[in-house]
Write an enzyme that holds these catalytic residues in place. Structure first.
Site, PDB file in Angstrom:
ATOM      1  N   ASP A  53      -0.847  13.812  14.091  1.00 27.11           N
ATOM      2  CA  ASP A  53      -0.779  13.807  12.624  1.00 27.11           C
ATOM      3  C   ASP A  53      -2.161  13.601  12.012  1.00 27.11           C
ATOM      4  O   ASP A  53      -2.331  12.808  11.082  1.00 27.11           O
ATOM      5  CB  ASP A  53       0.185  12.728  12.138  1.00 27.11           C
ATOM      6  CG  ASP A  53       0.680  12.993  10.711  1.00 27.11           C
ATOM      7  OD1 ASP A  53       0.607  14.162  10.267  1.00 27.11           O
ATOM      8  OD2 ASP A  53       1.130  12.046  10.045  1.00 27.11           O
ATOM      9  N   LEU A 107       0.813  -1.218   0.000  1.00 25.79           N
ATOM     10  CA  LEU A 107       0.000   0.000   0.000  1.00 25.79           C
ATOM     11  C   LEU A 107       0.844   1.266   0.000  1.00 25.79           C
ATOM     12  O   LEU A 107       0.434   2.294  -0.529  1.00 25.79           O
ATOM     13  CB  LEU A 107      -0.929   0.005   1.220  1.00 25.79           C
ATOM     14  CG  LEU A 107      -1.893  -1.183   1.338  1.00 25.79           C
ATOM     15  CD1 LEU A 107      -2.701  -1.071   2.621  1.00 25.79           C
ATOM     16  CD2 LEU A 107      -2.807  -1.250   0.124  1.00 25.79           C
ATOM     17  N   THR A 141       4.155  -0.605   3.960  1.00 25.47           N
ATOM     18  CA  THR A 141       2.837  -0.924   4.508  1.00 25.47           C
ATOM     19  C   THR A 141       2.143  -1.873   3.548  1.00 25.47           C
ATOM     20  O   THR A 141       2.041  -1.585   2.349  1.00 25.47           O
ATOM     21  CB  THR A 141       1.990   0.347   4.699  1.00 25.47           C
ATOM     22  OG1 THR A 141       2.688   1.252   5.561  1.00 25.47           O
ATOM     23  CG2 THR A 141       0.644   0.006   5.326  1.00 25.47           C
ATOM     24  N   LYS A 187       2.706  -3.227   8.953  1.00 24.93           N
ATOM     25  CA  LYS A 187       3.651  -2.123   8.754  1.00 24.93           C
ATOM     26  C   LYS A 187       5.042  -2.634   9.096  1.00 24.93           C
ATOM     27  O   LYS A 187       5.252  -3.229  10.169  1.00 24.93           O
ATOM     28  CB  LYS A 187       3.277  -0.940   9.648  1.00 24.93           C
ATOM     29  CG  LYS A 187       1.878  -0.403   9.376  1.00 24.93           C
ATOM     30  CD  LYS A 187       1.493   0.720  10.321  1.00 24.93           C
ATOM     31  CE  LYS A 187       2.209   1.998   9.987  1.00 24.93           C
ATOM     32  NZ  LYS A 187       1.699   3.151  10.795  1.00 24.93           N
TER      33      LYS A 187
END
Length: 465
Positions: A143, A15, A23, A40
């Site tokens: 974030d 991804l 990822t 991840k």
């Protein structure tokens, strides 16, 4: 990287990939029946910054202790040795897969969000933040942005990617690793001092991106404040609510997600009461708003200074405005001295001639005299006058009015006012055209905030009629 990790996680689709990070969408065969998962991976290489590893490890620890229906659940954390990692050591984090589309993808596909949709998204995110910030050791995401918000198949919003999360065990007041995305992260976060209200700023910037379709970093700024008001038509209450989220000053931003959610659901909570003992006179009429600000406070020392300045200014102006009279008189005296005097008197006459030349040269400084007079008048206006503001449907004016003096600061059409805001410990600033005008320097911050609210509310009400 092998397609199978520990014969449990079968990597299906990459991804994302970025500087030693990968990822993957994977299948978790360890569950019955097998389920999709997000894996991840972080490569432990000489190029890896130690802070990156700390953030990766911190994300795993934080996720392991979170339990919220709209945050991906932690599943596993592991390492892969060099032999199986194709010459590199890898660390892996496994979490639930959330089927859906990120809001960033929605924007890139051309989707536009209505104010009502944005409000619904805001309410859901604030509920998540209430949970995160309300833990015994508060968790700061740091974030929040459209790419980290997933619109699930169930039409719910999910908050993902805790890779920038702050260490909840760090004592209050200590600095954090500087992380975040430009345009979304507030200034204090880039100073390494994120607080719960920092996530609220990022939420506000995200909502502005959704409602305008423009990245916050691409929007104009004024005094560190994102200017979005002229890019989209929003209800006044919702616009003020967004502006409160985006306050650069922490003290003026919502202090908690709970407070922000309450104000979103009840706009009356946004109202700022008039400060006690304020001497501002404000009257509202059907077609007019009239405001008279108090005079500047001054002491007897101010009066003495003004008196001395008046004397000095008057002398300076008289001296410079009268060279012709002085010159004619002294020229006649010099003529007499040179015609009927001894040598000593002739020397004196020469000295007087130099004086005349000096006086005549002073006429070149006449603009300075006018400037001195103008500065004196301005000081007189500041001390002995009041600022008067009148707003009508098609015209507004700001002027200083005293007993003997009066001058205009600004006059124009209210529809051309781009913004009006209170600058802490300074003044109220009106942006009109390509210029900025200040007034209210003598007011307190509370008075300025209240007055800006009242003026903006009156302008909003008239613009909607």
């Amino acid at each position: 990287m092998p397609n199978s990790l520990y014969k449990r996680y079968f990597l299906e689709k990459k991804l994302a990939e970025n500087a030693g990070r990968e990822t993957w969408l994977a299948e978790d065969a360890g569950l019955d029946p097998p389920q999709k998962a997000i894996v991840k991976l972080l490569a432990f290489s000489p190029k890896l910054e130690w802070d990156e590893f700390k953030l990766f490890e911190r994300e795993a620890k934080v996720l392991q202790n979170l339990d919220h229906p709209r945050i991906p659940k932690y599943r596993d954390y592991f390492s892969i040795d060099r032999d199986r990692g194709e010459g590199l050591c890898w660390f892996g984090l496994v979490q639930d897969y959330i089927p859906g589309t990120s809001l960033q993808e929605k924007i890139e596909e051309g989707d536009r969000f209505s104010a009502e949709q944005v409000k619904a998204i805001a309410a859901q995110l604030l509920e998540i933040l209430i949970y995160l910030h309300g833990l015994d050791t508060p968790v700061l995401h740091r974030d929040i942005k459209p790419s980290n918000l997933i619109l699930g198949a169930d039409e719910q919003i999910y908050l993902v990617d805790f890779g920038a999360v702050a260490d909840p065990t760090v004592v209050e007041g200590a600095t954090f690793t500087v992380v975040g995305t430009a345009g979304y992260a507030p200034l204090e976060q880039f100073w390494g001092k994120a607080v719960p209200a920092s996530d609220l700023y990022a939420l506000g910037a995200t909502l502005v991106h959704l409602v305008t379709g423009i990245e916050p970093a691409s929007l104009p700024q004024n005094n560190l404040r994102i200017r979005f008001e002229d890019r989209v038509s929003l209800a006044p209450d919702f616009r003020r609510w967004l502006s409160r989220l985006l306050e650069p000053d922490l003290e003026r931003r919502f202090s908690s997600a709970t407070e922000a959610l309450a104000a979103l659901q009840d706009s009356s909570l946004l109202a700022i009461p008039k400060p006690d003992r304020s001497r501002i006179m404000l009257k509202k009429y059907p077609e007019k708003l009239s405001i008279v600000l108090p005079r500047n406070r001054f002491s007897w020392m101010d009066v003495v200074k003004l008196t001395l300045q008046a004397i000095a200014t008057s002398f300076w102006i008289v001296f410079l405005l009268s060279p012709t009279a002085i010159g004619l008189t002294l020229s006649f005296l010099i003529f007499l001295l040179l015609m009927f005097s001894t040598l000593n008197l002739k020397i004196l006459g020469f000295a007087v001639s130099l004086l005349i030349i000096t006086i005549w040269a002073g006429t070149k400084s006449f603009p300075e005299a006018r400037n001195a007079r103008a500065k004196f008048n301005l000081k007189m206006m500041e001390v002995f006058s009041r600022a008067v503001l009148d707003f009508h449907r098609d015209v507004f004016s700001i002027r200083r009015r005293g007993l003997l003096l009066s001058n205009w600061i600004l006059q124009g059409n209210p529809s051309q006012i781009k913004s009006i805001e209170a600058i802490p410990q300074e003044a109220i600033v009106i942006e009109y055209g390509d210029k900025f005008y200040k007034f209210g320097q003598q007011l307190t911050d509370s008075e300025r905030n209240w007055l800006v609210q009242e003026i903006q509310a009156w302008l909003d009400e008239r613009s909607n009629k």
